[in-house]
Design an enzyme around this catalytic site. Structure first.
Site, PDB file in Angstrom:
ATOM      1  N   CYS A 114       0.483  -0.799  -0.274  1.00 31.14           N
ATOM      2  CA  CYS A 114       0.103   0.254   0.411  1.00 31.14           C
ATOM      3  C   CYS A 114       0.891   1.579  -0.264  1.00 31.14           C
ATOM      4  O   CYS A 114       0.329   2.161  -0.135  1.00 31.14           O
ATOM      5  CB  CYS A 114      -0.800  -0.305   1.028  1.00 31.14           C
ATOM      6  N   HIS A 262      -3.768   6.765   1.759  1.00 37.74           N
ATOM      7  CA  HIS A 262      -3.873   5.869   1.252  1.00 37.74           C
ATOM      8  C   HIS A 262      -4.880   4.725   1.539  1.00 37.74           C
ATOM      9  O   HIS A 262      -5.679   5.127   2.327  1.00 37.74           O
ATOM     10  CB  HIS A 262      -3.215   4.698   1.273  1.00 37.74           C
ATOM     11  N   ASN A 292     -10.408  -0.565  -1.954  1.00 36.29           N
ATOM     12  CA  ASN A 292      -8.642  -0.927  -1.669  1.00 36.29           C
ATOM     13  C   ASN A 292      -7.879  -1.194  -2.511  1.00 36.29           C
ATOM     14  O   ASN A 292      -8.208  -2.187  -2.675  1.00 36.29           O
ATOM     15  CB  ASN A 292      -8.482  -0.756  -0.137  1.00 36.29           C
TER      16      ASN A 292
END
Ligand code: UT7
Length: 335
Positions: A114, A262, A292
């Protein structure tokens, strides 16, 4: 020393929308649970055969290059972040170089989960700061959907992730007070297995072991996440790395024009927003639409924020990420 600035941004997500209700038809979950725990309403999944990590990256990159005004022949280097490459090797950077018809420039693959885009941005920034390169294409693309456990067993992970890609062209900036002001990178490998995909891997179970064992209960080739542990670490590290970036530039929280975290979980973004007492206009979220998308989430969000006119010249833009590794990172950009 030079500065680097983002001269062009682009993103691509597949058309195929998967709602929470769609997921509830194939696993034991509900729209209510997913929205309450993650904020996600829907995500995109590729249609098999139509898109790959590379093709999505190429589509995002073409938009970013077009908007940057940089000629394809003037791109000096590629940095490609992903945890979902088309092949075990080579990484997708070279495939992107070929698909875009770029000359034989270097292509570096980054695998920092990520935090991948912020790591990639940092690497590209250093190459431009030293004067080695003038224009660098930074791409982050993820195809998660084909690798998720879409049964009840995988529901704690599979409802969260989505597919998509984002890209940025970084170009030399002569004004020392503009562009990427600083980047901050961290890792803590002690917690590597708290969010991981362990197989296939040379140190664990390789393809041949999996085929030989033919064990349908083997979970090692699906992502595993200790959700609550990851969540607790995320809120601490996000906070730390944002403060670190502000302090490095003698900035205050009140100087933040836009924070793009993020897109891990809307509750994490809301926690950070509250912690820093930021208003809704100072934090950009789009996890509701895309889930995500790991490394791609920040460049997708950055592009959407820019397209919506939420980023103006002179703004202080803060990027912050946390994820598997654990890795975490931030960047401050003077637009
Ligand atoms: O991007 C990289 C970094 N990733 C993150 O930052 C993610 C961090 N973690 C999270 O976002 C959250 O921990 C999750 C969204 C993954 C999970 O939310 P949670 O509030 O921590 O739920 P939980 O794991 O504690 O599970 C609560 C309950 C459990 O049932 P019991 O044991 O209480 O009966 C789970 O089995 O919810 C159950 N559950 C589900 N129920 C319906 C887990 N997944 C689901 C689901 N649908 N999809």
């Amino acid at each position: 020393m030079f500065q680097s600035k983002i001269s062009g941004l682009g993103y691509y997500v597949p058309d195929n929308i998967i709602t929470n209700d769609d997921l509830s038809k194939i696993m034991d979950t509900t729209d209510e649970w997913i929205q309450e725990r993650t904020g996600i309403k829907e995500r995109r999944h590729i249609v098999k055969g139509e898109d790959t990590t590379t093709t999505m990256g190429v589509k995002a990159a073409k938009i970013a290059i077009e908007r940057s005004g940089v000629d394809y022949q003037d791109i000096d280097f590629i940095v490609f972040a992903t945890i979902s490459p088309d092949y075990y090797f080579p990484g997708p950077g070279v495939a992107l170089q070929h698909e875009l018809g770029l000359k034989t420039i270097g292509a570096l693959d980054i695998r920092n989960q990520c935090s991948g885009f912020v790591y990639a941005l940092s690497v590209a920034d250093q190459f431009i700061k030293t004067g080695m390169y003038k224009n660098i294409l930074v791409v982050a693309s993820e195809l998660q959907s084909l690798g998720l456990d879409m049964t009840d067993r995988g529901r704690g992970v599979s409802v969260i992730f989505g597919d998509g890609a984002g890209a940025a062209v970084l170009s030399r900036e002569e004004n020392p007070s503009k562009g990427i002001l600083s980047t901050h990178l961290h890792s803590e490998g002690e917690h590597a297995k708290e969010l991981a995909l362990l197989a296939p891997g040379m140190g664990g179970r390789w393809i041949t072991d999996i085929l030989e064992d033919n064990s349908p209960d083997d979970e090692s080739y699906f992502p595993h996440m200790n959700g609550q542990f990851v969540f607790k670490n995320a809120v601490v590290r996000f906070t730390e790395v944002i403060i670190e970036a502000l302090q490095a530039n003698n900035l205050q929280v009140s100087d933040i024009d836009l924070l793009i975290p993020h897109q891990a979980n809307l509750r994490i973004s809301q926690f950070i927003q509250k912690k820093f007492d930021l208003n809704d206009d100072q934090v950009f979220n789009n996890i509701q639409k895309y889930g995500n998308t790991t490394a791609a989430s920040i460049p997708i969000a950055l592009t959407e924020a820019w397209e919506q006119g939420k980023i103006k010249e002179g703004d202080n833009i803060v990027l912050a990420a946390f994820g598997s590794g654990f890795t975490w990172a931030s960047a401050i950009i003077k637009w």
